[in-house]
Design a protein around this motif. Structure first.
Motif, mmCIF file in Angstrom:
data_model
loop_
_atom_site.group_PDB
_atom_site.id
_atom_site.type_symbol
_atom_site.label_atom_id
_atom_site.label_comp_id
_atom_site.label_asym_id
_atom_site.label_seq_id
_atom_site.Cartn_x
_atom_site.Cartn_y
_atom_site.Cartn_z
ATOM 1 N N SER A 42 49.849 44.151 48.922
ATOM 2 C CA SER A 42 48.556 43.703 49.434
ATOM 3 C C SER A 42 47.843 42.773 48.461
ATOM 4 C CB SER A 42 47.662 44.916 49.740
ATOM 5 O OG SER A 42 48.223 45.689 50.782
ATOM 6 N N ALA A 43 48.401 42.547 47.292
ATOM 7 C CA ALA A 43 47.866 41.563 46.351
ATOM 8 C C ALA A 43 48.868 40.424 46.166
ATOM 9 C CB ALA A 43 47.554 42.216 45.008
ATOM 10 N N GLY A 44 49.670 40.191 47.188
ATOM 11 C CA GLY A 44 50.679 39.137 47.127
ATOM 12 C C GLY A 44 50.138 37.802 47.617
ATOM 13 N N LYS A 45 51.050 36.929 48.054
ATOM 14 C CA LYS A 45 50.641 35.592 48.510
ATOM 15 C C LYS A 45 51.652 35.079 49.528
ATOM 16 C CE LYS A 45 53.980 33.293 46.035
ATOM 17 N NZ LYS A 45 55.075 32.501 46.644
ATOM 18 N N TYR A 46 51.249 34.024 50.224
ATOM 19 C CA TYR A 46 52.189 33.251 51.034
ATOM 20 C C TYR A 46 51.687 31.815 51.075
ATOM 21 C CZ TYR A 46 48.926 33.447 55.027
ATOM 22 O OH TYR A 46 47.839 33.321 55.846
ATOM 23 N N GLU A 47 52.528 30.904 51.450
ATOM 24 C CA GLU A 47 52.180 29.483 51.392
ATOM 25 C C GLU A 47 52.366 28.824 52.752
ATOM 26 O OE1 GLU A 47 54.495 27.946 48.160
ATOM 27 O OE2 GLU A 47 53.354 29.054 46.644
ATOM 28 N N ARG A 48 51.393 27.961 53.119
ATOM 29 C CA ARG A 48 51.430 27.214 54.370
ATOM 30 C C ARG A 48 50.791 25.848 54.157
ATOM 31 N NH1 ARG A 48 53.884 31.144 55.442
ATOM 32 N NH2 ARG A 48 53.875 32.476 57.309
ATOM 33 N N GLN A 49 51.486 24.808 54.549
ATOM 34 C CA GLN A 49 50.954 23.444 54.609
ATOM 35 C C GLN A 49 50.219 23.019 53.337
ATOM 36 O OE1 GLN A 49 48.860 22.618 58.292
ATOM 37 N NE2 GLN A 49 50.192 24.005 59.464
ATOM 38 N N TYR A 51 48.896 24.978 51.050
ATOM 39 C CA TYR A 51 47.952 25.983 50.557
ATOM 40 C C TYR A 51 48.708 27.231 50.104
ATOM 41 C CZ TYR A 51 44.250 23.332 52.941
ATOM 42 O OH TYR A 51 43.382 22.354 53.353
ATOM 43 N N ARG A 52 48.169 27.883 49.090
ATOM 44 C CA ARG A 52 48.633 29.215 48.717
ATOM 45 C C ARG A 52 47.511 30.194 49.054
ATOM 46 N NH1 ARG A 52 51.182 31.489 43.024
ATOM 47 N NH2 ARG A 52 52.974 30.340 43.833
ATOM 48 N N PHE A 53 47.845 31.192 49.856
ATOM 49 C CA PHE A 53 46.865 32.180 50.279
ATOM 50 C C PHE A 53 47.188 33.538 49.680
ATOM 51 C CE2 PHE A 53 46.903 29.232 54.033
ATOM 52 C CZ PHE A 53 45.644 28.697 53.811
ATOM 53 N N GLN A 54 46.137 34.261 49.278
ATOM 54 C CA GLN A 54 46.301 35.613 48.736
ATOM 55 C C GLN A 54 46.246 36.615 49.885
ATOM 56 O OE1 GLN A 54 44.682 36.227 44.672
ATOM 57 N NE2 GLN A 54 43.242 34.608 45.198
ATOM 58 N N SER A 55 47.250 37.475 49.948
ATOM 59 C CA SER A 55 47.401 38.365 51.101
ATOM 60 C C SER A 55 46.203 39.271 51.309
ATOM 61 C CB SER A 55 48.663 39.221 50.942
ATOM 62 O OG SER A 55 49.806 38.412 50.859
ATOM 63 N N GLY A 56 45.640 39.791 50.227
ATOM 64 C CA GLY A 56 44.521 40.727 50.363
ATOM 65 C C GLY A 56 43.616 40.667 49.150
ATOM 66 N N ALA A 57 43.934 41.472 48.132
ATOM 67 C CA ALA A 57 43.115 41.515 46.916
ATOM 68 C C ALA A 57 43.086 40.149 46.231
ATOM 69 C CB ALA A 57 43.673 42.569 45.958
ATOM 70 N N GLY A 232 46.701 30.693 40.423
ATOM 71 C CA GLY A 232 47.892 30.980 41.216
ATOM 72 C C GLY A 232 47.742 32.250 42.034
ATOM 73 N N GLY A 233 46.573 32.913 41.886
ATOM 74 C CA GLY A 233 46.339 34.160 42.598
ATOM 75 C C GLY A 233 46.938 35.346 41.864
ATOM 76 N N LEU A 234 46.602 36.545 42.325
ATOM 77 C CA LEU A 234 47.115 37.758 41.685
ATOM 78 C C LEU A 234 48.632 37.862 41.795
ATOM 79 C CD1 LEU A 234 44.364 40.300 42.766
ATOM 80 C CD2 LEU A 234 44.797 39.439 40.470
ATOM 81 N N ALA A 235 49.218 37.101 42.716
ATOM 82 C CA ALA A 235 50.679 37.080 42.806
ATOM 83 C C ALA A 235 51.312 36.588 41.508
ATOM 84 C CB ALA A 235 51.126 36.191 43.967
ATOM 85 N N GLY A 475 43.424 55.511 43.303
ATOM 86 C CA GLY A 475 42.987 54.860 44.521
ATOM 87 C C GLY A 475 43.226 53.371 44.584
ATOM 88 N N ALA A 476 42.385 52.701 45.396
ATOM 89 C CA ALA A 476 42.612 51.314 45.783
ATOM 90 C C ALA A 476 42.270 50.330 44.666
ATOM 91 C CB ALA A 476 41.798 51.002 47.026
ATOM 92 N N GLY A 477 42.613 49.065 44.924
ATOM 93 C CA GLY A 477 42.382 47.997 43.957
ATOM 94 C C GLY A 477 43.555 47.856 43.009
ATOM 95 N N THR A 478 43.735 46.677 42.464
ATOM 96 C CA THR A 478 44.877 46.449 41.581
ATOM 97 C C THR A 478 44.842 47.339 40.351
ATOM 98 O OG1 THR A 478 43.675 44.554 40.632
ATOM 99 C CG2 THR A 478 45.308 44.078 42.333
ATOM 100 N N LEU A 479 43.635 47.658 39.852
ATOM 101 C CA LEU A 479 43.543 48.569 38.707
ATOM 102 C C LEU A 479 44.023 49.961 39.084
ATOM 103 C CD1 LEU A 479 40.189 47.843 36.831
ATOM 104 C CD2 LEU A 479 42.505 47.209 36.197
ATOM 105 N N GLY A 480 43.527 50.476 40.198
ATOM 106 C CA GLY A 480 43.882 51.828 40.610
ATOM 107 C C GLY A 480 45.366 51.983 40.875
ATOM 108 N N VAL A 481 45.961 51.033 41.611
ATOM 109 C CA VAL A 481 47.380 51.174 41.954
ATOM 110 C C VAL A 481 48.262 51.000 40.716
ATOM 111 C CG1 VAL A 481 47.005 50.480 44.336
ATOM 112 C CG2 VAL A 481 47.656 48.751 42.676
ATOM 113 N N THR A 482 47.842 50.121 39.806
ATOM 114 C CA THR A 482 48.605 49.938 38.573
ATOM 115 C C THR A 482 48.582 51.214 37.733
ATOM 116 O OG1 THR A 482 48.187 47.557 38.555
ATOM 117 C CG2 THR A 482 48.819 48.569 36.458
ATOM 118 N N LEU A 483 47.412 51.831 37.621
ATOM 119 C CA LEU A 483 47.320 53.084 36.869
ATOM 120 C C LEU A 483 48.185 54.173 37.497
ATOM 121 C CD1 LEU A 483 43.509 53.105 36.037
ATOM 122 C CD2 LEU A 483 45.362 53.238 34.359
ATOM 123 N N SER A 484 48.210 54.258 38.826
ATOM 124 C CA SER A 484 49.040 55.286 39.460
ATOM 125 C C SER A 484 50.519 55.024 39.208
ATOM 126 C CB SER A 484 48.756 55.375 40.960
ATOM 127 O OG SER A 484 49.166 54.215 41.658
ATOM 128 N N GLY A 485 50.926 53.746 39.174
ATOM 129 C CA GLY A 485 52.313 53.426 38.836
ATOM 130 C C GLY A 485 52.660 53.828 37.415
#
Length: 494
Positions: A42-49, A51-57, A232-235, A475-485
């Motif tokens: 959910s903190a990834g990216k994809y690219e179109r035309q 642009y680079r878009f961040q999937s969520g966070a 470049g985004g969180l990706a 819990g949620a957010g890149t900090l929370g998920v990283t800590l759980s990992g």
């Protein structure tokens, strides 16, 4: 023959990649299996035309000295990606004013005096408490305890953390943020509550009346420790962690969905595409508890202490999101990259367009958009079920898309006319591309002062299988998920 590893990790979100990097650093053989074609979940990216878009966070946290990512990068010997420190963190556009949410304490307190002159001293005292309590919670969580404790060993390992500071946290574990507002006679300040609700929905997925005080305070103080726009985004972070894992001799497999995990001898077999099988002694699931029971074999499902009917009854939000390009002149009068909008006609609505976040790409970041343009992400919490029950899904999506654009256009006239590519998405989109069950994202919504007790720890109840991600404490957010990992990696290597 199955490919054999010490650990297989399902999902290349931030939690799975952090766990894999830490286990790699400790010399274990690891394979990360990701269903999609992109890293970061959910903190990834994809690219179109172009642009680079961040999937969520979109907001980078924990890169300040001593922060979660600062410590992780140091331990791995990596250089942090290029980024811009945000100050203000964001502008909050409310019906009758714009609040500049400064990260620096002195500037923020001056802003409080400007917008809340009658209650300024009480609000500042409230924030003094926020900072003090948040720091105490951070100090405990940084030790990576298994929480809530599930086994005798979990309780034993918590014992050394009992101190004068931790005992001082007890009142905040049986009160809500709203209860603490009462202490300062701020519970009747409607404007300040609208502001706080916006920040808590963005970070903890709930309101002041439903948010446990220690969780809310931790989230609120995190904004002021350092917020960043990562170029470049969180990706970019996910890509660096993946590169470290692979250059150290381990594997990250994209387009490798895990259809089932089953017990095999002393270890586990993970079945992926085209009958491909991976074998490991341990498994870490980073594909969310929402998907747990669809991933495990019937034998393992029966061993888990997480029961399907209980899990599916838990409150969780989805997201309605717009990715778009916009001509940069629309925002020429502001250097602020993040904007939170409160619908002027419905300021008390906390979801489905009542409040939402717009993230703009840094104009100096040429990875995100063509020259003269900015890429942007608009995101609002949404009730998941409505998107699956809608009689006319496309019409519902069009209405929500227009509501969000109209609100931005209210605060930034000309926004709608200067849009380029516009790509709206709903929970249906999140299920399709990120494989989140029913499109649920952001973990479980706290529902009261004791709701934290119902949090899931990294333990699944199955020996050798752990979990991490936004549905697992903290819990949620890149900090929370990283800590759980990192918690899962630490416990696995004991």
């Amino acid at each position: 023959m199955p490919m054999k590893y010490d650990v297989c990790i399902v999902g290349a979100g931030f939690g799975g990649l952090a766990a894999a990097a830490e286990l790699t650093r400790k010399g274990m053989s690891v394979a990360v299996l990701e269903a999609s074609n992109e890293l970061g979940g959910s903190a990834g990216k994809y690219e179109r035309q172009g642009y680079r878009f961040q999937s969520g966070a979109t907001v980078g946290m924990g890169f300040e000295p001593g922060g979660v990512f600062d410590r992780l990068y140091t331990s791995l010997g990596l250089d942090k990606p290029s980024m811009t420190l945000l100050n203000p963190i964001m502008d909050i556009h409310m019906p009758d004013r714009t609040i500049h949410y400064y990260s620096k304490k002195a500037q923020w307190y001056n802003e409080i005096e400007h917008h809340f002159p009658e209650d300024a001293s009480r609000i500042q005292a409230f924030y003094d408490e926020v900072f003090r309590v948040g720091e105490m919670v951070d100090a405990m969580v940084e030790k990576l305890p298994v929480f809530p404790p599930k086994t005798l060993s979990d309780w034993i390992r918590l014992t050394p953390m009992i101190s004068r500071n931790s005992i001082q946290l007890l009142p905040y574990m049986n009160q809500t943020v709203y209860d603490r507002l009462k202490k300062y006679n701020l519970h009747q300040n409607r404007l300040f509550q609208i502001f706080l609700n916006g920040e808590l929905m963005d970070s903890v997925q709930t309101s002041v009346e439903r948010c446990p005080a220690f969780l809310g305070f931790t989230a609120l103080q995190t904004f002021h420790k350092g917020a960043f726009a990562v170029h470049g985004g969180l990706a970019s972070v996910a890509e660096q962690l993946s590169k470290y894992i692979k250059e150290s001799g381990n594997e990250v497999f994209l387009r490798h969905p895990v259809h089932v995990v089953e017990k095999k001898g002393a270890g586990y077999h993970l079945h992926s595409k085209r009958s491909k099988v991976f074998e490991s002694d341990y498994v870490i699931l980073n594909n969310s508890v929402h998907n747990l029971h669809d991933t495990l074999s019937e034998e393992l499902r029966n061993q888990s202490y997480i029961k399907p009917e209980k899990e599916k009854s838990r409150e969780a939000w989805g997201a309605f999101i717009i990715h778009a390009g916009v001509h940069e002149e629309v925002f020429n009068n502001t250097d602020v990259l993040y904007h939170q909008f409160i619908d002027p006609n419905h300021p008390d609505d906390l979801h489905d367009g009542g409040q939402f976040l717009l993230s703009l790409s840094d104009p100096s970041d040429d990875q995100m958009a063509p020259a003269g343009m900015r890429s942007l992400t608009i995101s609002t919490h949404t009730n998941v079920s409505q998107w699956w029950e809608s009689e006319d899904y496309e019409a519902a999506k069009k209405r929500m898309n227009q509501r969000l654009i109209d609100t931005v256009n209210h605060y930034f006239p000309g926004f709608e006319d200067r849009l380029d590519l516009v790509l709206p998405g709903s929970p249906v989109t999140f299920q399709k591309w990120l494989r989140r069950d029913q499109g649920k994202v952001g973990g479980y919504a706290p529902t009261g002062k004791y709701s934290w007790i119902r949090s899931y720890s990294i333990r699944t109840g199955i020996k050798g299988i752990y979990q991490c991600g936004d549905t697992v404490f903290p819990g949620a957010g890149t900090l929370g998920v990283t800590l759980s990992g990192l918690m899962a990696a630490k416990e696995l290597t004991r």
